[in-house]
Write a protein that holds these residues in place. Structure first.
Motif, mmCIF file in Angstrom:
data_model
loop_
_atom_site.group_PDB
_atom_site.id
_atom_site.type_symbol
_atom_site.label_atom_id
_atom_site.label_comp_id
_atom_site.label_asym_id
_atom_site.label_seq_id
_atom_site.Cartn_x
_atom_site.Cartn_y
_atom_site.Cartn_z
ATOM 1 N N SER A 1 -22.699 60.034 -1.943
ATOM 2 C CA SER A 1 -21.442 60.427 -2.036
ATOM 3 C C SER A 1 -20.066 59.544 -1.233
ATOM 4 N N LEU A 2 -20.261 58.827 -0.039
ATOM 5 C CA LEU A 2 -20.051 57.835 0.611
ATOM 6 C C LEU A 2 -19.966 56.669 0.102
ATOM 7 N N ALA B 1 -16.479 61.516 13.250
ATOM 8 C CA ALA B 1 -17.701 62.844 14.008
ATOM 9 C C ALA B 1 -18.396 62.763 12.203
ATOM 10 N N ASN B 2 -19.787 62.813 12.505
ATOM 11 C CA ASN B 2 -20.896 62.566 12.052
ATOM 12 C C ASN B 2 -20.774 64.133 11.600
ATOM 13 N N ASP B 3 -21.446 65.036 10.325
ATOM 14 C CA ASP B 3 -21.291 66.246 9.801
ATOM 15 C C ASP B 3 -22.875 66.395 8.704
ATOM 16 N N GLY C 1 -19.875 66.333 1.514
ATOM 17 C CA GLY C 1 -17.792 67.099 1.267
ATOM 18 C C GLY C 1 -17.385 66.889 1.771
ATOM 19 N N ARG C 2 -17.277 67.094 3.259
ATOM 20 C CA ARG C 2 -16.161 67.208 4.750
ATOM 21 C C ARG C 2 -16.609 65.434 4.823
ATOM 22 N N LEU C 3 -17.802 64.970 5.189
ATOM 23 C CA LEU C 3 -17.677 63.731 5.660
ATOM 24 C C LEU C 3 -16.947 63.102 4.972
ATOM 25 N N ILE D 1 -20.364 56.233 12.153
ATOM 26 C CA ILE D 1 -20.388 58.038 12.199
ATOM 27 C C ILE D 1 -20.982 58.100 13.445
ATOM 28 N N ALA D 2 -20.701 59.159 13.957
ATOM 29 C CA ALA D 2 -20.408 59.146 15.697
ATOM 30 C C ALA D 2 -22.333 59.217 15.940
ATOM 31 N N GLY D 3 -22.870 58.819 16.636
ATOM 32 C CA GLY D 3 -24.615 59.338 16.501
ATOM 33 C C GLY D 3 -25.482 58.871 15.316
ATOM 34 N N HIS D 4 -24.477 58.156 14.623
ATOM 35 C CA HIS D 4 -25.083 57.658 13.406
ATOM 36 C C HIS D 4 -25.620 56.669 13.030
ATOM 37 N N GLY D 5 -24.776 56.060 12.355
ATOM 38 C CA GLY D 5 -23.938 54.430 12.456
ATOM 39 C C GLY D 5 -23.437 53.873 11.967
#
Lengths: 214, 214, 214, 214
Positions: C83-84, C149-151, C155-157, C174-178
């Protein structure tokens, strides 16, 4: 002198090894030099000619150099550092000598280099990888890698190296210059090179971590 | 103008060299540009077109550019920085110019960059690898790599570079931008590039080590 | 739906691009995901199935996913982060979206990540490499890379990402993610990815240097 | 015992995997060792012989080792660490065990190693990449990687490891030595290895950044 068919397999292996070493960034530009013993009586080294890019030397471009450092076959001249290769081969019985200019080797050779013309020591300890050095059987030991002052006079440099070779851990550093590693044959020399380069890179990271995080 | 058969070997070598440089991370995105002198009278440069990924330029995609920076053959436009390539070629007699955007080059070019429009100097010293720069015969020396302020006006940038080129160590930095290295032919330019990039990466590690471990 | 012969060249390019990205260490394990727009009306994405090693996906193993995130052709399921991908494609007109988990991206996304559910900003400035981002014409600028912030709730992201996409510099963290990077086609997306990853690695080195050497 | 035709595909995959691991610098010299379960009843491991360079082991050079660590087929001896491989295989049902000596693994295993013969813990948290470990479903968690004291006595080392294996995150560290990672088959073991090595390298960068930039 050795027949060409005796040279071919070793020449091919040396050419491949040099290309692999260049691809790791350990002999940029025309840096580094590499030799193998083709025969002992009289001594003949197979090595790359001086001043060429070590990542692209074909087997047929290698030269044969005698125990006095004279080119006996092939085009080009022998490296000025040939006398160091000869010193390691003669004093240790090594069958191959690999000399690199890596980032960690250059950096730590300056950091631990002697003030004047003495000898510095880089102490490596408590690491399983030390067991990759022939003769080391436990991580629980300390190995001292000698660091010589650099010199453009190869006679002086060889004289400085002589008394250290016997007890050196199959390698030594020259300050601001790089690492020499050797072994009984090309495979073992490559193993010692990879182990020492790993330990140097590890030591540099240890220095950063220990100075920052207490 | 040069016949196509005269172009082919050089075009192939330049294409291979660019791919090798990209694989090291020295020209990410569409960064970097690279040229060789195909003929001197009148001057013709073989170079990659502007705005393409330098890791995948085929020999037949290279363009020919004259001494005024105009494309004489091939598709695409010449890099805005062509006038710098021409300056190095004309003032030093260089046969090839390689321009990279490496991590260490970018970082140190900012660290040592001039405050205003002056010139900064990055001093490199006491390293065996300096001998990879044509004309340097001992590690016991100091080499000053000039650092120019960056500018989108290529006329101004060239004017700033002009007085520095003659004494530059086969290369110079542009602040926040990257390294130019040159040599009498593509082989020598590649050697100078590898040596200077090695010395830049080494200098950054020296800065870290010296600031942490005293 | 697109005929197989229309899919083949894009599938091959995407497969090659993913292998190159894995070889750089930017999508270790089964990390990362990558998509291209195959057709717009109705929307169809070509992408790797979820949970596979992105370094070894053959063209024929890619799946087709529609605008609702449903698999329309091929084996395996679509990534939870589809979805992103759809958000970037729909809001920017991008033709390709590349999502990586690099060392520098992960590190800086945590360092500049928002405290709660807000948005952090990583400011990139004064570097020639910024010009590799479509629309940037001078180094003398500042570009703000958003950090969400990561999630695990996509949907929220996506809702959090929506208002930031339009002004983002062809990418966001995205934090702590990439990192997500996109472009009008796969070539441009790859260019933006290389540029942003270069700038992230550079920024981390700048932080070290500036905190150590004053 | 397994027929040769049953061995071939797994032997080829293991050989390729070892070469890829060596090319990343994770098993320099003759470091590292790697095994796959060929059959369970009775247990037979396919593994590289001890003391060879893991970057160049051909499928036909692999040996078969039984549940008591004895070589059942092939030339060479089994690694002294075979009993650890057997422990992971027997207690977790793993189908493959990969043991590396990386820079970050060696460094952090010393940093977080136990003072005496206890167990250290390296805590990894809040990173999306944790989801690459089978069973982890969110970044918002903390995973404790055990760190054992090193020992040349493999019986003692196995005894120390035994109580930790069940709750370990598909891997554990041995201090000053390196990482063991395992998985239900070779693909999953490789995924866990890449994820854990990524997280170790990331943790070392986090330590640097956090100690410098507050």
């Amino acid at each position: 002198m050795a027949a060409p068919e005796a040279i071919a397999p070793l020449a091919k292996q040396l050419s491949t090894t040099m290309a692999a070493i260049h691809s790791r960034g350990w002999c940029e530009g025309t840096g580094g030099n590499f030799s193998c013993v083709l025969q002992r009586e009289p001594l003949l080294l197979l090595m790359a000619p001086s001043g060429v890019h070590k990542g692209a030397v074909k087997p047929e471009d290698l030269i044969l150099v005698d125990g006095a450092g004279r080119v006996q076959r092939g085009h080009g001249s022998a490296s000025a550092e040939t006398s160091l290769h000869l010193a390691f081969v003669e004093q240790t019985g090594a069958g191959a000598v690999l000399h690199t200019h890596s980032q960690a080797g250059t950096l730590l050779s300056q950091h631990y280099g002697p003030e004047q013309e003495g000898v510095g020591i880089l102490e490596l300890r408590d690491l399983e990888m030390l067991k990759g050095l022939e003769g080391v059987r436990t991580h629980a030991c300390s190995v001292g890698l000698p660091v010589l002052a650099n010199d453009q006079d190869m006679g002086r440099l060889r004289q400085r190296a002589n008394p250290l070779i016997e007890n050196a851990p199959h390698g030594l550093l020259i300050a601001g210059h790089g690492l020499y590693a050797w072994g009984k044959d090309l495979n073992q020399a490559q193993r010692h090179l990879e182990i020492l380069e790993f330990l140097l890179e590890q030591h540099w990271r240890q220095l950063l971590l220990q100075s920052l995080v207490r």
